[in-house]
Design an enzyme around this catalytic site. Structure first.
Site, PDB file in Angstrom:
ATOM      1  CD  GLU A   1      96.829  33.441   2.635  1.00 23.88           C
ATOM      2  OE1 GLU A   1      97.194  33.218   1.463  1.00 23.88           O
ATOM      3  OE2 GLU A   1      96.027  32.710   3.242  1.00 23.88           O
TER       4      GLU A   1
ATOM      5  CG  HIS B   1     100.485  30.201   0.240  1.00 17.04           C
ATOM      6  ND1 HIS B   1     100.624  28.836   0.078  1.00 17.04           N
ATOM      7  CD2 HIS B   1      99.387  30.380   1.003  1.00 17.04           C
ATOM      8  CE1 HIS B   1      99.639  28.217   0.717  1.00 17.04           C
ATOM      9  NE2 HIS B   1      98.883  29.129   1.307  1.00 17.04           N
TER      10      HIS B   1
ATOM     11  CD  GLU C   1      96.574  26.320   2.084  1.00 24.59           C
ATOM     12  OE1 GLU C   1      96.459  26.927   3.159  1.00 24.59           O
ATOM     13  OE2 GLU C   1      96.632  26.903   0.989  1.00 24.59           O
TER      14      GLU C   1
END
Length: 273
Positions: free
Chosen positions: A133, A136, A195
């Site tokens: 995360e 990202h 992703e």
């Protein structure tokens, strides 16, 4: 009427091209070219606003041990991010929810749902998710996703004008088909690229932080058991767990080397669940 439509089409085409050229000079941490049309400060403010809104709508976990555990893992991963991401303290919140999920937002915000802690069985698996995360944010995926959506909308506008100019009999049907093509051909695959890239960066982060990167494979095996792989990959914004695991295994030698180097330094994270 046809001349005006052609002129409008040309203007729109030039606008779309200019927009893409202006944003095409960005590059992700893995060296991938990126379309970035928005100011990063604006994206960060949007992230902060979104996080504040979420805190008013979702119960925040009160259990002290759970909060300390998540903080311990997240802070360990954050310590190995580039210095600019450590300039300001990150806000890390555990949300009381059955969702098997976590997220990081521009502006230095991390959210972890308690449902994830039932699937991420140890500190290493939780670090795999948190590293992913944070990756990202490091890769500017929020800005890139907003930019790609903007570009898709502008391109569809050009297509709509073109169909109007040609007085196409089946304009509505073709417009719908163009929209579906953009969704399946551009937006969803673009998300899968994000992703996969976050998996690559996150694997490196967790290893450098002193978490066993091999546990990332165990994590996605656990995720697969939750039924997250039921959607065909072509229509999914995320790679299916099997493909995700194959990519992680391919990148594992470099991650293990980083992990072993970190082990040699001692003082590994000891985050108790």
């Amino acid at each position: 009427m046809f001349t005006l439509s052609k002129l409008r089409l040309k203007q729109l085409s030039v606008s779309v091209l200019a927009m893409m050229l202006l944003g095409s000079c960005a590059e992700s941490p893995t060296g991938r070219p990126q379309l970035m049309l928005f100011d990063n400060n604006q994206v960060s403010q949007l992230g902060i606003q979104t996080f504040e809104e979420l805190k008013t709508k979702t119960p925040i976990a009160k259990d002290k041990k759970t909060n300390q555990y998540v903080q311990c893992v997240a802070q360990a991963v954050l310590k190995v991010t580039p210095q600019k991401y450590q300039a300001n303290p990150w806000e890390i919140v555990v949300f009381e929810s059955d969702q098997v999920n976590a997220f990081a937002l521009p502006g230095g915000k991390i959210g972890v749902y308690t449902g994830l802690l039932l699937v991420a069985e140890n500190q290493h698996q939780l670090a795999a998710v948190i590293g992913h995360e944070i990756a990202h944010v490091m890769a500017g995926h929020s800005n890139e996703r907003l930019s790609s959506n903007q570009a898709v909308q502008a391109t569809l506008g050009v297509a709509d004008v073109a169909l109007s100019a040609m007085n196409t009999r089946y304009k509505a049907e073709l417009s719908s088909a163009f929209g579906l093509g953009a969704q399946v051909g551009i937006v969803l695959p673009f998300s899968r690229v994000h992703e996969t890239e976050a998996d690559v960066i996150g694997l490196d982060l967790m290893a450098k932080a002193g978490f066993d990167p091999q546990q990332s494979v165990n994590l996605w095996q656990n995720m697969a058991k939750q039924g997250s792989g039921g959607t065909p990959q072509i229509l999914s914004s995320h790679p299916v767990p099997e493909n995700r695991i194959k990519k992680l295994q391919k990148d594992m030698p470099a991650a293990l080397a980083a992990y072993q180097s970190r082990q040699a330094q001692g003082n590994l994270p000891r985050c108790n669940k």
